[in-house]
Design a protein around this motif. Structure first.
Motif, PDB file in Angstrom:
ATOM      1  N   ARG A  51       0.433  -0.785  -8.368  1.00 14.57           N
ATOM      2  CA  ARG A  51      -0.822  -1.166  -9.023  1.00 14.57           C
ATOM      3  C   ARG A  51      -1.142  -2.615  -8.668  1.00 14.57           C
ATOM      4  O   ARG A  51      -0.328  -3.513  -8.898  1.00 14.57           O
ATOM      5  CB  ARG A  51      -0.705  -1.004 -10.536  1.00 14.57           C
ATOM      6  CG  ARG A  51      -0.434   0.435 -10.991  1.00 14.57           C
ATOM      7  CD  ARG A  51      -0.105   0.495 -12.469  1.00 14.57           C
ATOM      8  NE  ARG A  51       1.088  -0.273 -12.779  1.00 14.57           N
ATOM      9  CZ  ARG A  51       1.484  -0.601 -14.021  1.00 14.57           C
ATOM     10  NH1 ARG A  51       0.753  -0.228 -15.056  1.00 14.57           N
ATOM     11  NH2 ARG A  51       2.583  -1.300 -14.192  1.00 14.57           N
TER      12      ARG A  51
ATOM     13  N   LYS B  25      -5.075   2.681   0.829  1.00 16.89           N
ATOM     14  CA  LYS B  25      -5.082   4.145   0.884  1.00 16.89           C
ATOM     15  C   LYS B  25      -4.200   4.809  -0.165  1.00 16.89           C
ATOM     16  O   LYS B  25      -4.485   5.923  -0.602  1.00 16.89           O
ATOM     17  CB  LYS B  25      -4.627   4.610   2.279  1.00 16.89           C
ATOM     18  CG  LYS B  25      -5.424   4.013   3.436  1.00 16.89           C
ATOM     19  CD  LYS B  25      -6.904   4.336   3.336  1.00 16.89           C
ATOM     20  CE  LYS B  25      -7.656   3.759   4.536  1.00 16.89           C
ATOM     21  NZ  LYS B  25      -9.130   3.945   4.413  1.00 16.89           N
ATOM     22  N   HIS B  26      -3.127   4.175  -0.577  1.00 17.20           N
ATOM     23  CA  HIS B  26      -2.148   4.830  -1.446  1.00 17.20           C
ATOM     24  C   HIS B  26      -1.958   4.126  -2.793  1.00 17.20           C
ATOM     25  O   HIS B  26      -1.787   4.793  -3.823  1.00 17.20           O
ATOM     26  CB  HIS B  26      -0.801   4.930  -0.724  1.00 17.20           C
ATOM     27  CG  HIS B  26      -0.892   5.572   0.620  1.00 17.20           C
ATOM     28  ND1 HIS B  26      -1.169   6.909   0.789  1.00 17.20           N
ATOM     29  CD2 HIS B  26      -0.783   5.043   1.866  1.00 17.20           C
ATOM     30  CE1 HIS B  26      -1.208   7.192   2.089  1.00 17.20           C
ATOM     31  NE2 HIS B  26      -0.972   6.075   2.766  1.00 17.20           N
ATOM     32  N   ALA B  27      -1.964   2.802  -2.789  1.00 10.59           N
ATOM     33  CA  ALA B  27      -1.810   2.051  -4.048  1.00 10.59           C
ATOM     34  C   ALA B  27      -3.090   2.163  -4.880  1.00 10.59           C
ATOM     35  O   ALA B  27      -4.125   2.643  -4.401  1.00 10.59           O
ATOM     36  CB  ALA B  27      -1.494   0.591  -3.749  1.00 10.59           C
ATOM     37  N   THR B  28      -3.021   1.719  -6.131  1.00  8.96           N
ATOM     38  CA  THR B  28      -4.178   1.735  -7.035  1.00  8.96           C
ATOM     39  C   THR B  28      -4.711   0.319  -7.197  1.00  8.96           C
ATOM     40  O   THR B  28      -3.966  -0.579  -7.602  1.00  8.96           O
ATOM     41  CB  THR B  28      -3.790   2.291  -8.417  1.00  8.96           C
ATOM     42  OG1 THR B  28      -3.303   3.629  -8.264  1.00  8.96           O
ATOM     43  CG2 THR B  28      -4.987   2.298  -9.357  1.00  8.96           C
ATOM     44  N   VAL B  29      -5.980   0.123  -6.862  1.00  4.91           N
ATOM     45  CA  VAL B  29      -6.630  -1.181  -7.021  1.00  4.91           C
ATOM     46  C   VAL B  29      -7.252  -1.234  -8.412  1.00  4.91           C
ATOM     47  O   VAL B  29      -8.127  -0.435  -8.742  1.00  4.91           O
ATOM     48  CB  VAL B  29      -7.712  -1.405  -5.950  1.00  4.91           C
ATOM     49  CG1 VAL B  29      -8.410  -2.756  -6.165  1.00  4.91           C
ATOM     50  CG2 VAL B  29      -7.089  -1.344  -4.555  1.00  4.91           C
ATOM     51  N   MET B  30      -6.790  -2.186  -9.237  1.00  2.00           N
ATOM     52  CA  MET B  30      -7.282  -2.348 -10.597  1.00  2.00           C
ATOM     53  C   MET B  30      -8.079  -3.642 -10.663  1.00  2.00           C
ATOM     54  O   MET B  30      -7.497  -4.730 -10.629  1.00  2.00           O
ATOM     55  CB  MET B  30      -6.113  -2.365 -11.589  1.00  2.00           C
ATOM     56  CG  MET B  30      -5.257  -1.097 -11.533  1.00  2.00           C
ATOM     57  SD  MET B  30      -3.813  -1.172 -12.625  1.00  2.00           S
ATOM     58  CE  MET B  30      -4.617  -1.233 -14.234  1.00  2.00           C
ATOM     59  N   SER B  31      -9.403  -3.545 -10.697  1.00  2.00           N
ATOM     60  CA  SER B  31     -10.243  -4.740 -10.685  1.00  2.00           C
ATOM     61  C   SER B  31     -10.665  -5.114 -12.097  1.00  2.00           C
ATOM     62  O   SER B  31     -10.901  -4.247 -12.944  1.00  2.00           O
ATOM     63  CB  SER B  31     -11.473  -4.513  -9.813  1.00  2.00           C
ATOM     64  OG  SER B  31     -12.279  -3.472 -10.319  1.00  2.00           O
TER      65      SER B  31
ATOM     66  N   GLU C 128     -10.682  -2.352  -1.700  1.00  5.43           N
ATOM     67  CA  GLU C 128     -11.301  -1.070  -2.052  1.00  5.43           C
ATOM     68  C   GLU C 128     -11.621  -0.244  -0.807  1.00  5.43           C
ATOM     69  O   GLU C 128     -11.604   0.988  -0.854  1.00  5.43           O
ATOM     70  CB  GLU C 128     -12.554  -1.313  -2.880  1.00  5.43           C
ATOM     71  CG  GLU C 128     -12.247  -1.842  -4.276  1.00  5.43           C
ATOM     72  CD  GLU C 128     -13.484  -2.263  -5.051  1.00  5.43           C
ATOM     73  OE1 GLU C 128     -13.374  -2.436  -6.270  1.00  5.43           O
ATOM     74  OE2 GLU C 128     -14.555  -2.432  -4.429  1.00  5.43           O
TER      75      GLU C 128
ATOM     76  N   ASP D  50       0.831  -1.210   0.000  1.00  5.34           N
ATOM     77  CA  ASP D  50       0.000   0.000   0.000  1.00  5.34           C
ATOM     78  C   ASP D  50       0.862   1.254   0.000  1.00  5.34           C
ATOM     79  O   ASP D  50       0.998   1.954   0.999  1.00  5.34           O
ATOM     80  CB  ASP D  50      -0.946   0.001   1.203  1.00  5.34           C
ATOM     81  CG  ASP D  50      -1.992   1.105   1.093  1.00  5.34           C
ATOM     82  OD1 ASP D  50      -2.108   1.714   0.012  1.00  5.34           O
ATOM     83  OD2 ASP D  50      -2.699   1.346   2.087  1.00  5.34           O
TER      84      ASP D  50
ATOM     85  N   ALA E 100       2.151   4.634  -2.821  1.00  5.82           N
ATOM     86  CA  ALA E 100       1.856   5.350  -4.060  1.00  5.82           C
ATOM     87  C   ALA E 100       2.610   4.738  -5.235  1.00  5.82           C
ATOM     88  O   ALA E 100       3.793   4.380  -5.116  1.00  5.82           O
ATOM     89  CB  ALA E 100       2.214   6.822  -3.903  1.00  5.82           C
TER      90      ALA E 100
END
Length: 239
Positions: free
Chosen positions: A123, A141-147, A137, A118, A120
């Motif tokens: 992905r 808080k910082h990483a990007t969740v790609m579903s 989801e 987690d 910045a």
């Protein structure tokens, strides 16, 4: 058996049990008649037996579609991961079993622990609608969740785009890692999927019965016996 409980859980005279076919630990095959087989179907069958009715399985390919069907009179009980988003329409029992979820990373990844993920720029690939996706989801808080929608899409995109982490159930990652040369499964877990049994919110008597059933199924060893019967690795009796 209390008539109110039967009226709530089997209003048609048959227990319609919604089964998440996408959970390969809880549904491990099909019977000769085409019904699902595994720990979850056996749990539903035992509930029907105690109610004194027959069971009819209502299969769903994904947990999200099973949850979305709550309140539409298509199923009476649903065997699914208990998540706060789903609890708005579903009254859940305590969990009867649990499954650890963690991350798979590439061979050259700087990520060494679950806590590293987690941050910045990271992905995370994940199956849309899965209980662990809902958790990510809510909590990342910082990483990007790609579903991704399709079952194989998270792994495929993780490889093709060299995404930083693939989030999934730990037993599934043991298969996925075979397609990722040098890949590493991070130690530990970011959450455990709590597999429970739910019914519609208005079914207060039915929900109380399901809670008592789950408590007894764990205490009596029923859940442990079903896990052993179906030879499921990576599935534990919930504490």
């Amino acid at each position: 058996m209390d008539r109110q409980i039967v009226a709530e859980l089997a209003p048609t005279g048959v227990l319609r049990a919604a089964i998440n076919m996408g959970n390969f630990l809880l549904v491990t095959g099909k019977t000769a008649s085409g019904d699902p087989s595994g720990v979850a179907p056996d749990m539903a069958a035992e509930i029907a037996k105690r109610l004194g009715v027959s069971v009819r399985y209502v299969p769903y390919e994904r947990p999200s579609t099973l949850a979305d069907a709550a309140g539409t009179n298509t199923w009476d009980i649903g065997l699914i991961g208990a998540e706060p988003q789903r609890a708005a329409k579903i009254a859940f029992s305590d969990a009867y079993c649990e499954i650890e979820a963690t991350y798979l990373v590439h061979s050259d990844s700087p990520l060494k622990s679950v806590a590293d993920v987690d941050r910045a720029g990271v992905r995370i690939a994940v199956r849309r609608g899965a209980a662990y996706c809902l958790w990510l989801e809510r909590n990342i808080k910082h990483a990007t969740v790609m579903s991704f929608e399709a079952a194989d899409a998270p792994l495929n995109q993780f490889i093709a785009e060299k995404l930083d982490a693939l989030a999934a159930l730990n037993p599934g990652l043991l298969d996925d890692i075979k397609k990722v040369p040098g890949g590493k499964i991070l130690p530990g877990r970011f959450m455990t999927v709590q597999q429970a049994i739910g019914t519609g919110k208005p079914n207060t008597a039915g929900a109380k019965f399901l809670q008592e059933f789950v408590t007894d199924a764990k205490k009596s060893g029923l859940v442990a016996r079903l896990i052993e019967k179906h030879h499921v690795a990576g599935l534990s009796v919930a504490s």
